[in-house]
Write a protein that holds these residues in place. Structure first.
Motif, PDB file in Angstrom:
ATOM      1  N   CYS A   1       0.830  -1.214   0.000  1.00  0.00           N
ATOM      2  CA  CYS A   1       0.000   0.000   0.000  1.00  0.00           C
ATOM      3  C   CYS A   1       0.854   1.249   0.000  1.00  0.00           C
ATOM      4  O   CYS A   1       0.425   2.294  -0.490  1.00  0.00           O
ATOM      5  N   SER A   2       2.051   1.155   0.569  1.00  0.00           N
ATOM      6  CA  SER A   2       2.892   2.347   0.639  1.00  0.00           C
ATOM      7  C   SER A   2       3.962   2.349  -0.441  1.00  0.00           C
ATOM      8  O   SER A   2       4.895   3.139  -0.387  1.00  0.00           O
TER       9      SER A   2
ATOM     10  N   TYR B   1      -7.899  -9.386  -2.270  1.00  0.00           N
ATOM     11  CA  TYR B   1      -7.339  -8.050  -2.100  1.00  0.00           C
ATOM     12  C   TYR B   1      -5.825  -8.077  -2.179  1.00  0.00           C
ATOM     13  O   TYR B   1      -5.203  -7.187  -2.762  1.00  0.00           O
TER      14      TYR B   1
ATOM     15  N   ILE C   1      -5.849   4.947   2.828  1.00  0.00           N
ATOM     16  CA  ILE C   1      -7.089   4.527   2.168  1.00  0.00           C
ATOM     17  C   ILE C   1      -6.965   3.078   1.706  1.00  0.00           C
ATOM     18  O   ILE C   1      -7.873   2.268   1.895  1.00  0.00           O
ATOM     19  N   LEU C   2      -5.820   2.741   1.130  1.00  0.00           N
ATOM     20  CA  LEU C   2      -5.642   1.366   0.651  1.00  0.00           C
ATOM     21  C   LEU C   2      -5.609   0.393   1.814  1.00  0.00           C
ATOM     22  O   LEU C   2      -6.132  -0.719   1.735  1.00  0.00           O
ATOM     23  N   LEU C   3      -4.997   0.802   2.919  1.00  0.00           N
ATOM     24  CA  LEU C   3      -4.900  -0.099   4.061  1.00  0.00           C
ATOM     25  C   LEU C   3      -6.233  -0.232   4.780  1.00  0.00           C
ATOM     26  O   LEU C   3      -6.529  -1.278   5.353  1.00  0.00           O
TER      27      LEU C   3
ATOM     28  N   SER D   1      -2.913  10.631  -5.937  1.00  0.00           N
ATOM     29  CA  SER D   1      -1.901  11.262  -5.095  1.00  0.00           C
ATOM     30  C   SER D   1      -0.764  11.752  -5.990  1.00  0.00           C
ATOM     31  O   SER D   1      -0.693  11.375  -7.154  1.00  0.00           O
TER      32      SER D   1
ATOM     33  N   ASP E   1       0.339  11.287  -0.504  1.00  0.00           N
ATOM     34  CA  ASP E   1       0.763   9.892  -0.630  1.00  0.00           C
ATOM     35  C   ASP E   1       0.414   9.106   0.620  1.00  0.00           C
ATOM     36  O   ASP E   1      -0.048   7.954   0.559  1.00  0.00           O
ATOM     37  N   LYS E   2       0.654   9.732   1.766  1.00  0.00           N
ATOM     38  CA  LYS E   2       0.395   9.029   3.023  1.00  0.00           C
ATOM     39  C   LYS E   2      -1.093   8.709   3.161  1.00  0.00           C
ATOM     40  O   LYS E   2      -1.478   7.632   3.598  1.00  0.00           O
TER      41      LYS E   2
ATOM     42  N   HIS F   1       1.283   0.318 -10.918  1.00  0.00           N
ATOM     43  CA  HIS F   1       1.743   1.648 -10.524  1.00  0.00           C
ATOM     44  C   HIS F   1       3.209   1.848 -10.891  1.00  0.00           C
ATOM     45  O   HIS F   1       3.592   2.903 -11.410  1.00  0.00           O
TER      46      HIS F   1
ATOM     47  N   LEU G   1      -3.840  -6.106  -4.915  1.00  0.00           N
ATOM     48  CA  LEU G   1      -2.831  -5.105  -4.534  1.00  0.00           C
ATOM     49  C   LEU G   1      -1.505  -5.377  -5.225  1.00  0.00           C
ATOM     50  O   LEU G   1      -0.801  -4.444  -5.628  1.00  0.00           O
TER      51      LEU G   1
ATOM     52  N   HIS H   1       3.972   3.461  -3.305  1.00  0.00           N
ATOM     53  CA  HIS H   1       4.089   4.690  -4.076  1.00  0.00           C
ATOM     54  C   HIS H   1       4.807   5.772  -3.295  1.00  0.00           C
ATOM     55  O   HIS H   1       5.148   6.810  -3.842  1.00  0.00           O
ATOM     56  N   GLU H   2       5.018   5.534  -1.983  1.00  0.00           N
ATOM     57  CA  GLU H   2       5.663   6.568  -1.176  1.00  0.00           C
ATOM     58  C   GLU H   2       7.171   6.487  -1.236  1.00  0.00           C
ATOM     59  O   GLU H   2       7.859   7.476  -0.984  1.00  0.00           O
TER      60      GLU H   2
ATOM     61  N   LEU I   1      -3.194   8.252   0.783  1.00  0.00           N
ATOM     62  CA  LEU I   1      -3.564   7.186  -0.146  1.00  0.00           C
ATOM     63  C   LEU I   1      -3.194   5.826   0.427  1.00  0.00           C
ATOM     64  O   LEU I   1      -3.940   4.852   0.302  1.00  0.00           O
ATOM     65  N   THR I   2      -2.041   5.767   1.084  1.00  0.00           N
ATOM     66  CA  THR I   2      -1.659   4.512   1.749  1.00  0.00           C
ATOM     67  C   THR I   2      -2.716   4.117   2.768  1.00  0.00           C
ATOM     68  O   THR I   2      -3.120   2.957   2.849  1.00  0.00           O
TER      69      THR I   2
ATOM     70  N   ARG J   1      -0.370   7.237  -8.240  1.00  0.00           N
ATOM     71  CA  ARG J   1      -1.190   6.066  -7.959  1.00  0.00           C
ATOM     72  C   ARG J   1      -2.640   6.516  -7.768  1.00  0.00           C
ATOM     73  O   ARG J   1      -2.896   7.566  -7.197  1.00  0.00           O
TER      74      ARG J   1
END
Lengths: 250, 222
Positions: free
Chosen positions: A101-102, A134, B213-215, B141, B207-208, A145, A138, A104-105, B210-211, B145
């Protein structure tokens, strides 16, 4: 050998030995096989091959650190290639999801290949079908992505290895059918002949409609080297010595 | 157009696959939409059988070719009507019975609406309703993504992944994953329709966020 291996697992490429179409990586692939069938070794070989491509780094996700390098080819010992493989060891499903989930960071170069070994260990944490879906979704989303970040028309490859049981129980079958919906291409690794062929595996690639079904013979030499030849041409006589690469496999 | 001819559709669809990396490719051959409209009239009640037949042969991660072509044609029609001076009225007698007002606002030819209903059954109407109510939000974001959120009719918000077929609604888990009864849930169909018709809300987050939201999806299911 290594190029053939990569082309084995990139069914989108129809290139000859001299050509390499770097943008075509093919659909996400699910690598299936029983315990000790060579999935980790194959994944690692693909990682090495991709690392030598000159594109982004390779992300190798696995639950437990590899105890030894699965195959000791000259490519495996090249430190430049090894440097391009980034290992991550998410200890639990939650950590894996957090990582995806992170994704993209994280700054830095965008990976060109995402590999996950041992998906069954994460699914074994009592995931329901929606949670398993899921996780698969993901993985696909993260790879998509990465592909978008690299540029238009570029793709990030995704290969996931899943250990299957010899006698499938209903829980496994449900997860497997669910994963097959998200991973159109599959590669099955089987022992060729039980008993005598301890060092030989049969790899059946089903590209999921984008190419013909193909089979290869994977042979592990005593020194750990892995050779891949098209089926049904036989490789060198498999030695009866113990297969030294089995130590690195799940 | 006989039922036998129409039921030969699923096997032909199974021959073509659409890659996940190119959601809207140009198809070399496909279905004549007029023929599809004829199919609709003839076998409208057999929509669920059609879905089951298609869902059984194809993976959920890629849309069947006939659906892809339908969405491409709708997209072309929307572009065309945006270029033309007047709005195209599109009311089909069949639709007036089901849901009158939102359809008249849609700038989609009626034959496409009929094809949608043929393929997706009642989900098509609910999905169009969601689009008309502006219930779909595209969250992006700075990293690039993206994820979709759909406000369902019950007031709950569901998250849909843009790159592959996943929706957090229970209908997806049941009808699509478990029973293979439907190709898409209404929220996913609404997402695709909003892409075609270019109407959805946009939201930019960090970005944070969005993380998170996905989690959050994972936590909601737990």
């Amino acid at each position: 050998m290594a190029e053939k291996l990569r082309r084995v697992l990139s069914p989108g490429k129809a290139a000859g030995p001299g050509e390499k179409n770097a943008a075509e990586v093919g659909p996400p692939l699910l690598l299936l096989g029983g315990p000790g069938s060579g999935k980790t070794a194959l994944l690692f070989a693909v990682a090495l091959e991709a690392a030598g491509d000159g594109r982004g780094p390779v992300l190798f996700l696995t639950r437990r650190p590899l105890q030894s390098l699965p195959c000791r080819t000259p490519a495996a010992l090249d430190p430049l290639r090894l440097q391009k493989i980034r290992f991550q060891y998410p200890p639990s499903t939650h950590e894996l999801l957090q990582f995806l989930c992170s994704a993209h960071e994280t700054p830095g170069p965008v990976p060109s290949l995402l590999l996950l070994d041992g998906l069954e260990e994460y699914l074994a944490e009592d995931l329901g079908p929606q949670e398993a879906a899921y996780l698969a979704a993901l993985l696909l989303d993260t790879a998509a992505h990465f592909g978008h970040r690299v540029g238009p028309g570029q793709d990030c490859g995704l290969i996931v290895a899943l250990q299957t049981q010899e006698e499938g129980d209903s829980g496994d079958a449900l997860h497997l059918s669910l994963l097959q919906r998200y991973f159109p291409a599959q590669c099955w690794l089987q022992f060729d002949t039980p008993g005598a062929g301890q060092c030989c595996r049969r790899a059946c690639l089903e590209p999921g409609g984008q190419g013909p079904r193909a089979e290869w013979l994977m042979a592990f030499q005593p020194d750990g080297e892995m050779t891949v030849t098209p089926w049904p041409t036989q490789a060198d006589d498999p030695n009866s010595n113990k297969c030294s690469s089995s130590g690195g496999q799940p | 157009m006989t039922y036998e001819e129409a039921s030969s559709l699923p096997s032909a669809c199974a021959m073509t696959h659409v890659g996940i990396t190119a959601p809207r490719p140009a198809l070399g051959y496909g279905w004549n939409t007029t023929r599809m409209s004829e199919c609709c009239f003839a076998v409208l009640s057999e929509a669920s059988t059609f879905c089951r037949a298609m869902a059984g042969t194809l993976s959920a991660a890629t849309l069947p070719a006939v659906v892809e072509e339908l969405l491409s044609e709708m997209e072309a029609a929307v572009r065309e009507s945006a270029r033309s001076t007047g709005r195209r009225e599109c009311v089909a007698a069949l639709w007036v019975v089901d849901l009158a007002l939102p359809v008249r606002k849609a700038r989609v030819p009626d034959e496409h609406l009929l094809s949608l209903k043929f393929v997706f059954g009642s989900s098509a109407i609910q999905a169009l309703d969601l689009v008309d109510r502006q219930s779909i939000t595209l969250i992006s974001s700075p990293s690039g993504r993206r994820v979709y959120q759909v406000l369902g009719s019950s007031g709950k918000t569901y998250t849909c992944l843009a790159s592959c077929h996943y929706c957090s609604c229970p209908a997806f888990a049941f009808s699509v994953l478990r029973k293979s009864d439907s190709l898409l849930c209404k929220h996913l169909l609404a997402v695709y329709l909003s892409q075609v018709m270019r109407t959805c809300q946009q939201l930019s987050v960090s970005d944070k966020q969005l993380t998170d939201i996905l989690l959050m999806e994972k936590k909601q299911e737990a």
